[in-house]
Design a protein around this motif. Sequence first.
Motif, short mmCIF file in Angstrom:
data_model
loop_
_atom_site.label_atom_id
_atom_site.label_comp_id
_atom_site.label_asym_id
_atom_site.label_seq_id
_atom_site.Cartn_x
_atom_site.Cartn_y
_atom_site.Cartn_z
N SER A 288 0.84 -1.22 0.00
CA SER A 288 0.00 0.00 0.00
C SER A 288 0.86 1.26 0.00
O SER A 288 0.63 2.19 -0.77
N PHE A 289 1.85 1.29 0.87
CA PHE A 289 2.74 2.47 0.94
C PHE A 289 3.55 2.63 -0.35
O PHE A 289 3.83 3.76 -0.77
N TYR A 292 1.09 3.86 -3.19
CA TYR A 292 0.41 5.13 -2.90
C TYR A 292 1.13 6.28 -3.59
O TYR A 292 2.34 6.43 -3.48
N SER A 298 -5.16 8.00 -3.78
CA SER A 298 -5.57 7.97 -2.37
C SER A 298 -5.04 6.71 -1.69
O SER A 298 -4.90 5.66 -2.33
N PHE A 299 -4.78 6.83 -0.36
CA PHE A 299 -4.26 5.67 0.37
C PHE A 299 -5.33 4.59 0.51
O PHE A 299 -5.01 3.40 0.52
N SER A 302 -5.23 2.60 -2.53
CA SER A 302 -4.01 1.78 -2.51
C SER A 302 -4.20 0.56 -1.60
O SER A 302 -3.80 -0.56 -1.94
#
Length: 484
Positions: A288-289, A292, A298-299, A302
């Motif tokens: 995710s990080f 992103y 948007s997180f 993600s």
Amino acid sequence: MSIKTVTKAIAVLLIIVASFMIFPLGIALWEKDYNSFKAFSIPILSTFIIAGITVFILRKTTREQLSTRGGFLMVSASWFFASLLGALPFYISGKITSFSDAFFETMSGFTTTGATIITDIESLPDAILFWRSLTHWLGGMGIVVLAVAIFPLLKIGGLQLIKAEAPGPTVDKITPRITETAKTLWYIYIGMSIAETVLLKLSGMTLFDAMTHTFGTLATGGFSTKNSSVGHYDNAAIDVIITIFMVLAGINFSLHYKLITGNIKSFFKDTELKAYLFIFGIATLLISFDIYEKVYSSFAQSLRFASFQAASILTTTGFATANYENWPMTAQHILFILMFVGGCSGSTGGGIKVIRIITLLKAGLNEMKQLLHPRGIFSLSIGGVTVKRNIAYAISGFFFLYIFMLMLTTLIVSTAEESDIVTSFTTALATVGNIGPGFGNVGPSDNFAFYSSGVKWFLSFAMMAGRLEIYTVLIIFTPAFWKK
């Protein structure tokens, strides 16, 4: 090892497989798809006649508990013959013109691999698509486990079959009687299937798509009715539901039983489960990080795509909502690592299995302690339970054979097709680990159609070996197996 007992058992299993073909036959009749109706009618009638006669002739077979050798032979042979039978509708209908391709597709279904040779999935009639997904659902919990519930009526013992077929290094008997265990597993499996189907239907899928995607989810298979897999729907609710059920399908089904019966403490104390959820959580966050802002603005978005793909690869399902080969390299590397892990023991997931990873890691740490303290005595324990030396040896042996199968498959694919190392090795990972998609030319937006017939037959063997935990298949090719 009684050949008569094994033959009778296989005949019964083929009758069961043919019986499930009645469902797509009904769809073909409802939609007036007479080509598909013929494609299912022929194998159904042929199996009922031939296998029925076989069972009738062997009806007086004396009561005999299957030996360990008989169990291994029966399981391997049943998967092979079930795939031969299951390939006939694809081939007879003409939707897959090569029998090698039809067999590959069916073996991929029954082994819950999800690797496909079909380039335009949406062009197939509903009856064929339903059967394609149904092979997942049957293979997920195991055709053999299903049959164990009725084997007492046929005077055939079933414990050896559970040991040979069940996905994991050990089998936790839920109930005292093995037949009751098999029935309990299937009740849980069916209950979860109904729940997911209802939720997917409420989230916007048609009933047909909800059922077929449920088959692929709970079996950790990955066959979709859409060319772009689950990504076709671009629906956050659908993504979340399938992600949750993929994670549930990757959990030991005996733990589901404990949870349902109120043994919540035992459920959450399980060492393998905690490690499994930890791996999934860490992988999801890291991906995710990484994606992103590089891929998604948007997180939350993600997190949605990262959790889906992490669950899909970790549980060896193989569904896709995005082409992860377009993601940053760190995210791709994490997914590549997850391909080696797999689900929990006793789940429908493939791969090495989390409990084996834990055991090997602890064994390695123990060896380092032993080097530092030569006179020390260190026991290998998981969850407070000491792991017996023979189980640790069996896991080490499995790991070696698993790596051996990966190397052999990579060598054969790269030599026969002159494929690049990424494509060749992830083809091996995708088939032996029953994952489905890989990287390179077998990525999430590609398929296995370009391989030659010979390679497809070997990859079918690799899928079966991986699904049946390596030992079950390879042991048949040893001289010691056939000695009296």
